[in-house]
Design a protein around this motif. Structure first.
Motif, PDB file in Angstrom:
ATOM      1  N   LEU A  31       0.830  -1.214   0.000  1.00  0.00           N
ATOM      2  CA  LEU A  31       0.000   0.000   0.000  1.00  0.00           C
ATOM      3  C   LEU A  31       0.864   1.263   0.000  1.00  0.00           C
ATOM      4  O   LEU A  31       0.591   2.218  -0.737  1.00  0.00           O
ATOM      5  CB  LEU A  31      -0.944  -0.003   1.203  1.00  0.00           C
ATOM      6  N   LEU A  32       1.912   1.255   0.802  1.00  0.00           N
ATOM      7  CA  LEU A  32       2.839   2.382   0.843  1.00  0.00           C
ATOM      8  C   LEU A  32       3.501   2.580  -0.515  1.00  0.00           C
ATOM      9  O   LEU A  32       3.604   3.706  -1.016  1.00  0.00           O
ATOM     10  CB  LEU A  32       3.897   2.159   1.919  1.00  0.00           C
ATOM     11  N   GLY A  33       3.928   1.478  -1.139  1.00  0.00           N
ATOM     12  CA  GLY A  33       4.533   1.557  -2.464  1.00  0.00           C
ATOM     13  C   GLY A  33       3.560   2.122  -3.488  1.00  0.00           C
ATOM     14  O   GLY A  33       3.933   2.939  -4.332  1.00  0.00           O
ATOM     15  N   GLY A  34       2.309   1.711  -3.418  1.00  0.00           N
ATOM     16  CA  GLY A  34       1.295   2.242  -4.331  1.00  0.00           C
ATOM     17  C   GLY A  34       1.091   3.736  -4.152  1.00  0.00           C
ATOM     18  O   GLY A  34       1.026   4.496  -5.126  1.00  0.00           O
ATOM     19  N   VAL A  38       1.948   6.709  -6.944  1.00  0.00           N
ATOM     20  CA  VAL A  38       1.000   7.751  -7.368  1.00  0.00           C
ATOM     21  C   VAL A  38       1.601   9.133  -7.116  1.00  0.00           C
ATOM     22  O   VAL A  38       1.525  10.030  -7.960  1.00  0.00           O
ATOM     23  CB  VAL A  38      -0.359   7.584  -6.644  1.00  0.00           C
ATOM     24  N   THR A  39       2.229   9.306  -5.958  1.00  0.00           N
ATOM     25  CA  THR A  39       2.875  10.573  -5.637  1.00  0.00           C
ATOM     26  C   THR A  39       3.988  10.887  -6.632  1.00  0.00           C
ATOM     27  O   THR A  39       4.129  12.028  -7.081  1.00  0.00           O
ATOM     28  CB  THR A  39       3.444  10.542  -4.205  1.00  0.00           C
ATOM     29  N   LEU A  74      11.371  14.624  -6.927  1.00  0.00           N
ATOM     30  CA  LEU A  74      10.940  13.388  -7.580  1.00  0.00           C
ATOM     31  C   LEU A  74      11.978  12.280  -7.386  1.00  0.00           C
ATOM     32  O   LEU A  74      11.627  11.129  -7.121  1.00  0.00           O
ATOM     33  CB  LEU A  74      10.692  13.648  -9.071  1.00  0.00           C
ATOM     34  N   LEU A  75      13.238  12.631  -7.494  1.00  0.00           N
ATOM     35  CA  LEU A  75      14.303  11.656  -7.282  1.00  0.00           C
ATOM     36  C   LEU A  75      14.269  11.102  -5.854  1.00  0.00           C
ATOM     37  O   LEU A  75      14.492   9.901  -5.638  1.00  0.00           O
ATOM     38  CB  LEU A  75      15.658  12.298  -7.582  1.00  0.00           C
ATOM     39  N   MET A  76      13.967  11.949  -4.889  1.00  0.00           N
ATOM     40  CA  MET A  76      13.855  11.488  -3.502  1.00  0.00           C
ATOM     41  C   MET A  76      12.694  10.501  -3.359  1.00  0.00           C
ATOM     42  O   MET A  76      12.833   9.457  -2.706  1.00  0.00           O
ATOM     43  CB  MET A  76      13.652  12.676  -2.551  1.00  0.00           C
ATOM     44  N   ILE A  77      11.569  10.799  -3.984  1.00  0.00           N
ATOM     45  CA  ILE A  77      10.413   9.899  -3.909  1.00  0.00           C
ATOM     46  C   ILE A  77      10.757   8.548  -4.534  1.00  0.00           C
ATOM     47  O   ILE A  77      10.443   7.493  -3.978  1.00  0.00           O
ATOM     48  CB  ILE A  77       9.183  10.522  -4.596  1.00  0.00           C
ATOM     49  N   VAL A  78      11.411   8.579  -5.689  1.00  0.00           N
ATOM     50  CA  VAL A  78      11.774   7.340  -6.369  1.00  0.00           C
ATOM     51  C   VAL A  78      12.753   6.533  -5.511  1.00  0.00           C
ATOM     52  O   VAL A  78      12.652   5.304  -5.429  1.00  0.00           O
ATOM     53  CB  VAL A  78      12.354   7.640  -7.770  1.00  0.00           C
ATOM     54  N   GLU A  79      13.670   7.197  -4.857  1.00  0.00           N
ATOM     55  CA  GLU A  79      14.629   6.495  -3.997  1.00  0.00           C
ATOM     56  C   GLU A  79      13.921   5.859  -2.801  1.00  0.00           C
ATOM     57  O   GLU A  79      14.244   4.736  -2.401  1.00  0.00           O
ATOM     58  CB  GLU A  79      15.730   7.458  -3.530  1.00  0.00           C
ATOM     59  N   ILE A  80      12.944   6.546  -2.241  1.00  0.00           N
ATOM     60  CA  ILE A  80      12.172   5.970  -1.130  1.00  0.00           C
ATOM     61  C   ILE A  80      11.348   4.794  -1.632  1.00  0.00           C
ATOM     62  O   ILE A  80      11.247   3.753  -0.961  1.00  0.00           O
ATOM     63  CB  ILE A  80      11.282   7.044  -0.464  1.00  0.00           C
ATOM     64  N   LEU A  81      10.775   4.923  -2.828  1.00  0.00           N
ATOM     65  CA  LEU A  81      10.025   3.817  -3.425  1.00  0.00           C
ATOM     66  C   LEU A  81      10.932   2.603  -3.636  1.00  0.00           C
ATOM     67  O   LEU A  81      10.542   1.464  -3.368  1.00  0.00           O
ATOM     68  CB  LEU A  81       9.397   4.267  -4.748  1.00  0.00           C
ATOM     69  N   HIS A  82      12.138   2.871  -4.087  1.00  0.00           N
ATOM     70  CA  HIS A  82      13.125   1.788  -4.256  1.00  0.00           C
ATOM     71  C   HIS A  82      13.420   1.117  -2.916  1.00  0.00           C
ATOM     72  O   HIS A  82      13.523  -0.108  -2.831  1.00  0.00           O
ATOM     73  CB  HIS A  82      14.402   2.358  -4.878  1.00  0.00           C
TER      74      HIS A  82
END
Length: 171
Positions: A31-34, A38-39, A74-82
């Motif tokens: 759920l967090l990844g989803g 979206v973010t 955006l790069l920070m969000i992608v890194e957290i998603l990773h």
């Protein structure tokens, strides 16, 4: 005989609770990844819009800083998603992605302070402007030290880990 039955029940309860906790953890990660995905998509659209506006104006440092700021966010969000993906796959949390996010956030702040300081330098230097400039320079010094510590930490983490050749995305 009663002792063995109690041990079996306790063992089954332990296994059941471990199963439930693991699957609950995976559900929360999913759920967090989803939500992060979206973010990230919304942040990408926003960055594209800011870039389009900056291209229309074509000039000045502020629009370009806004574009870079959005892209670094955006790069920070992608890194957290990773990090969430790797944590879900491996079952362990690593500290390197958090260091990278901190590094990106620090660089974002350095860019903002640099732009603000350059704007302060235009015009007559009042006591208020001088105090703002001095505070900015102190903050830049602290951020430089923080960036250095994070880079050294990432370097040391890479040296400490055994080299395991893996395909991209298969941490």
């Amino acid at each position: 005989m009663a002792q063995r039955s109690d041990d079996e029940v306790e063992n089954r309860l332990t296994k059941l609770s471990a199963f439930l906790f693991l699957h609950t953890e995976h559900l929360v990660y999913a759920l967090l990844g989803g939500l992060l995905a979206v973010t990230a998509a919304l942040a990408l659209l926003d960055a594209a819009g800011v870039l389009f506006e900056a291209l229309k104006k074509f000039g000045g440092a502020q629009p370009m800083l806004d574009v870079i700021d959005r892209l670094l966010f955006l790069l920070m969000i992608v890194e957290i998603l990773h990090t969430v993906r790797v944590s879900m796959r491996s079952g362990r949390l690593t500290c390197e992605p958090f260091l990278i996010v901190g590094l990106i956030a620090s660089i974002r702040r350095v860019l903002v302070i640099t732009l603000q300081s350059s704007e302060v330098m235009h015009g007559s230097m009042t006591a208020e402007r001088q105090a703002l400039f001095n505070a900015s320079m102190v903050e830049l010094g602290v951020l430089a030290g923080l960036i250095l510590v994070m880079v050294i930490s990432i370097f040391l983490l890479h040296r400490a880990e055994p080299a395991q050749p893996q395909a991209a995305g298969e941490e």
